[in-house]
Motif scaffolding. Structure first.
Motif, PDB file in Angstrom:
ATOM      1  N   VAL A 169       1.708   1.864 -11.372  1.00 20.09           N
ATOM      2  CA  VAL A 169       1.102   1.345 -10.141  1.00 20.09           C
ATOM      3  C   VAL A 169       0.398   2.485  -9.396  1.00 20.09           C
ATOM      4  O   VAL A 169      -0.743   2.338  -8.938  1.00 20.09           O
ATOM      5  CB  VAL A 169       2.169   0.696  -9.231  1.00 20.09           C
ATOM      6  CG1 VAL A 169       1.547   0.236  -7.920  1.00 20.09           C
ATOM      7  CG2 VAL A 169       2.823  -0.478  -9.955  1.00 20.09           C
ATOM      8  N   THR A 170       1.067   3.615  -9.288  1.00 21.57           N
ATOM      9  CA  THR A 170       0.468   4.779  -8.625  1.00 21.57           C
ATOM     10  C   THR A 170      -0.753   5.268  -9.377  1.00 21.57           C
ATOM     11  O   THR A 170      -1.808   5.539  -8.786  1.00 21.57           O
ATOM     12  CB  THR A 170       1.498   5.918  -8.510  1.00 21.57           C
ATOM     13  OG1 THR A 170       2.591   5.486  -7.703  1.00 21.57           O
ATOM     14  CG2 THR A 170       0.873   7.159  -7.888  1.00 21.57           C
ATOM     15  N   PHE A 171      -0.643   5.372 -10.704  1.00 23.55           N
ATOM     16  CA  PHE A 171      -1.760   5.884 -11.498  1.00 23.55           C
ATOM     17  C   PHE A 171      -2.941   4.910 -11.510  1.00 23.55           C
ATOM     18  O   PHE A 171      -4.093   5.334 -11.563  1.00 23.55           O
ATOM     19  CB  PHE A 171      -1.297   6.191 -12.922  1.00 23.55           C
ATOM     20  CG  PHE A 171      -0.288   7.294 -12.996  1.00 23.55           C
ATOM     21  CD1 PHE A 171      -0.365   8.387 -12.141  1.00 23.55           C
ATOM     22  CD2 PHE A 171       0.759   7.255 -13.901  1.00 23.55           C
ATOM     23  CE1 PHE A 171       0.560   9.416 -12.187  1.00 23.55           C
ATOM     24  CE2 PHE A 171       1.695   8.272 -13.964  1.00 23.55           C
ATOM     25  CZ  PHE A 171       1.594   9.358 -13.106  1.00 23.55           C
ATOM     26  N   SER A 172      -2.634   3.610 -11.445  1.00 18.45           N
ATOM     27  CA  SER A 172      -3.702   2.612 -11.376  1.00 18.45           C
ATOM     28  C   SER A 172      -4.469   2.732 -10.061  1.00 18.45           C
ATOM     29  O   SER A 172      -5.702   2.689 -10.032  1.00 18.45           O
ATOM     30  CB  SER A 172      -3.117   1.209 -11.521  1.00 18.45           C
ATOM     31  OG  SER A 172      -4.119   0.223 -11.402  1.00 18.45           O
ATOM     32  N   LYS A 173      -3.730   2.895  -8.964  1.00 17.09           N
ATOM     33  CA  LYS A 173      -4.379   3.101  -7.664  1.00 17.09           C
ATOM     34  C   LYS A 173      -5.187   4.389  -7.654  1.00 17.09           C
ATOM     35  O   LYS A 173      -6.306   4.431  -7.119  1.00 17.09           O
ATOM     36  CB  LYS A 173      -3.319   3.148  -6.551  1.00 17.09           C
ATOM     37  CG  LYS A 173      -2.785   1.797  -6.118  1.00 17.09           C
ATOM     38  CD  LYS A 173      -1.870   1.956  -4.909  1.00 17.09           C
ATOM     39  CE  LYS A 173      -1.352   0.605  -4.430  1.00 17.09           C
ATOM     40  NZ  LYS A 173      -0.470   0.739  -3.240  1.00 17.09           N
ATOM     41  N   ALA A 174      -4.609   5.431  -8.230  1.00 18.53           N
ATOM     42  CA  ALA A 174      -5.300   6.720  -8.279  1.00 18.53           C
ATOM     43  C   ALA A 174      -6.609   6.601  -9.067  1.00 18.53           C
ATOM     44  O   ALA A 174      -7.633   7.171  -8.670  1.00 18.53           O
ATOM     45  CB  ALA A 174      -4.399   7.780  -8.901  1.00 18.53           C
ATOM     46  N   THR A 175      -6.577   5.853 -10.164  1.00 16.34           N
ATOM     47  CA  THR A 175      -7.780   5.657 -10.973  1.00 16.34           C
ATOM     48  C   THR A 175      -8.851   4.912 -10.193  1.00 16.34           C
ATOM     49  O   THR A 175     -10.029   5.285 -10.222  1.00 16.34           O
ATOM     50  CB  THR A 175      -7.434   4.881 -12.260  1.00 16.34           C
ATOM     51  OG1 THR A 175      -6.473   5.625 -13.014  1.00 16.34           O
ATOM     52  CG2 THR A 175      -8.672   4.669 -13.115  1.00 16.34           C
TER      53      THR A 175
END
Length: 443
Positions: A169-175
């Protein structure tokens, strides 16, 4: 050409945010959103990380233009790029070990200092100083994409004890926000260098206070964490290489990554002289177009996987799309018949292909590479990647080869053909293993 660039940006931006509407939130997203402690922790990570990313993206549109503005020849600029790539691959093999041993927070702060120095070297017209700046820039890029993420993963799991299922979830938002920042950075860079006429060095100078702010927040707000301090670089590299040699699937994945991403590295160098021919379009807006296309590709990936299209098939489709784009560029960059408008549109296809490629390749790597040796294996993948890109640029540097940029796109097309052959081979292996599993389960 200028009107085409602006019109394309409006159309692509509308399409990108329109596609985003079709992506539904998962149950995990809803659980995360209802946890205030996790949201606060995310924000503490995002703020300095996004400042660092914004500083990095600001430098993309006008790097080649700056060197050209200083009067350097294309062959000299190629060497500058090669120095950056070489520094990235040499230093990149040791960043994880350094982060584990000396502390990830320290390396994040080191990144902001070293990258700031790299930006300040752009004020000099000395070729030697600029080479040092490119080397520092290559080292900084390696730190940016290892130290920050490593710090976050450790804090997420070890210190805050949040579920590992929340990491994507964090990495998706970061992307997503990385793409938005890239688009905004291109527009800001164009505002400074083009509209306000502050020159191509101005985006690099703006990056310095952003890096300083990022480093200050990390210093004040983050706590230090470490990995395995006893990890030895030599043993880690040998173990990683042993895994690659003993697995045909890993070899194919590594070959596809090295071949495809080396084309992307060459593209980073070649796009500016191609689109800047005669018409001199706003390079920052051109860059923003490219970033929007990557976002579109990423959104398409999510929509396709939601409709049960396999990431492996998406990966092959991305390689085919990139191949089509480079073949078009072979014709559009023919000596005395250059068509920068056609090349620009082909570049957009290439960037959409990148948006499809990165998440699909990331999925396959996570599925195939063993977690304990993933970092060392990834470092080995980067070695041929950077070598191919450097050799390609040195071919461009060779006066005997230089007849425009057409030969470079021929080289890129050949690389992508080999990547596609590896993709087809990988598909057959993947299918055979699935059939074998079905037979074993039936028995």
């Amino acid at each position: 050409m200028i009107a085409l660039v602006y019109f394309t940006f409006l159309v692509l931006s509308t399409l990108a945010f329109g596609l985003n509407v079709f992506i539904k939130k998962s149950k995990t997203d809803e659980q995360v959103g209802n946890n205030p402690n996790f949201v606060q922790f995310q924000h503490a990570y995002f703020l300095p990380y996004f400042l660092a990313l914004a500083a990095d993206w600001l430098q993309g549109p006008y790097l080649y233009k700056l060197y050209s503005h200083y009067g350097f020849l294309e062959s000299q600029i190629a060497i500058l790029y090669v120095c950056g790539f070489a520094a990235s691959v040499i230093f990149g093999t040791s960043t994880t070990v350094l982060a584990d041993r000396f502390g990830r927070k320290k390396l994040c702060i080191t990144f902001t200092v070293v990258y700031s120095i790299s930006c300040l070297t752009k004020l000099s017209r000395s070729y030697g100083v600029l080479i040092i700046g490119r080397i520092l820039g290559g080292m900084s890029t390696s730190l940016l994409f290892t130290a920050f993420e490593s710090w976050y993963v450790h804090e997420h799991i070890e210190c805050h004890d949040f579920p590992t299922e929340w990491l994507p979830v964090t990495f998706s938002k970061a992307t997503f926000w990385n793409g938005v920042l890239a688009v905004i950075a291109g527009l800001v860079a164009n505002l400074l260098a083009g509209f306000l006429k502050l020159g191509p060095v101005s985006p690099f100078l703006l990056a310095v206070p952003l890096l300083a702010a990022s480093g200050l927040i990390v210093t004040k707000k983050w706590q230090e964490n470490y990995g395995n301090k006893k990890m030895q670089l030599k043993k880690s590299c040998i173990d990683g290489l042993r895994h690659i040699v003993n697995s045909q699937r890993m070899l194919l994945i590594g070959a596809m990554q090295s071949l495809f991403e080396s084309v992307m590295y060459i593209f980073v160098f070649i796009w500016t002289p191609v689109v800047d021919l005669d018409y001199h379009p706003p390079l920052g807006v051109v860059f923003s177009n490219f970033m929007v296309c990557i976002m579109i590709g990423s959104f398409l990936y999510k929509i396709l996987t939601a409709n049960r299209v396999k990431p492996l098939h998406i990966l092959n489709a991305a390689i085919i799309s990139a191949l089509v784009a480079t073949v078009i560029c072979i014709g559009s960059t023919k000596s005395h018949y250059e068509q920068p408008k056609v090349s620009f549109l082909a570049f957009l296809i290439l960037e959409i292909a990148c948006g499809l490629y990165f998440p699909s390749m990331g999925f396959l790597r996570n599925e195939i590479l063993p977690e304990t040796h993933k970092v060392s294996i990834m470092n080995w993948f980067r070695v041929p990647l950077n070598m191919i890109a450097c050799i390609g640029l040195m071919i461009l540097h060779d006066e005997g080869w230089r007849k425009g940029t057409r030969h470079i796109f021929i080289l890129c097309s050949i690389l992508l053909i080999f990547a596609l052959l590896c993709g087809f081979k990988f598909s057959r292996l993947y299918k055979d293993e699935e059939v074998k599993k079905e037979v074993e389960s039936a028995a």
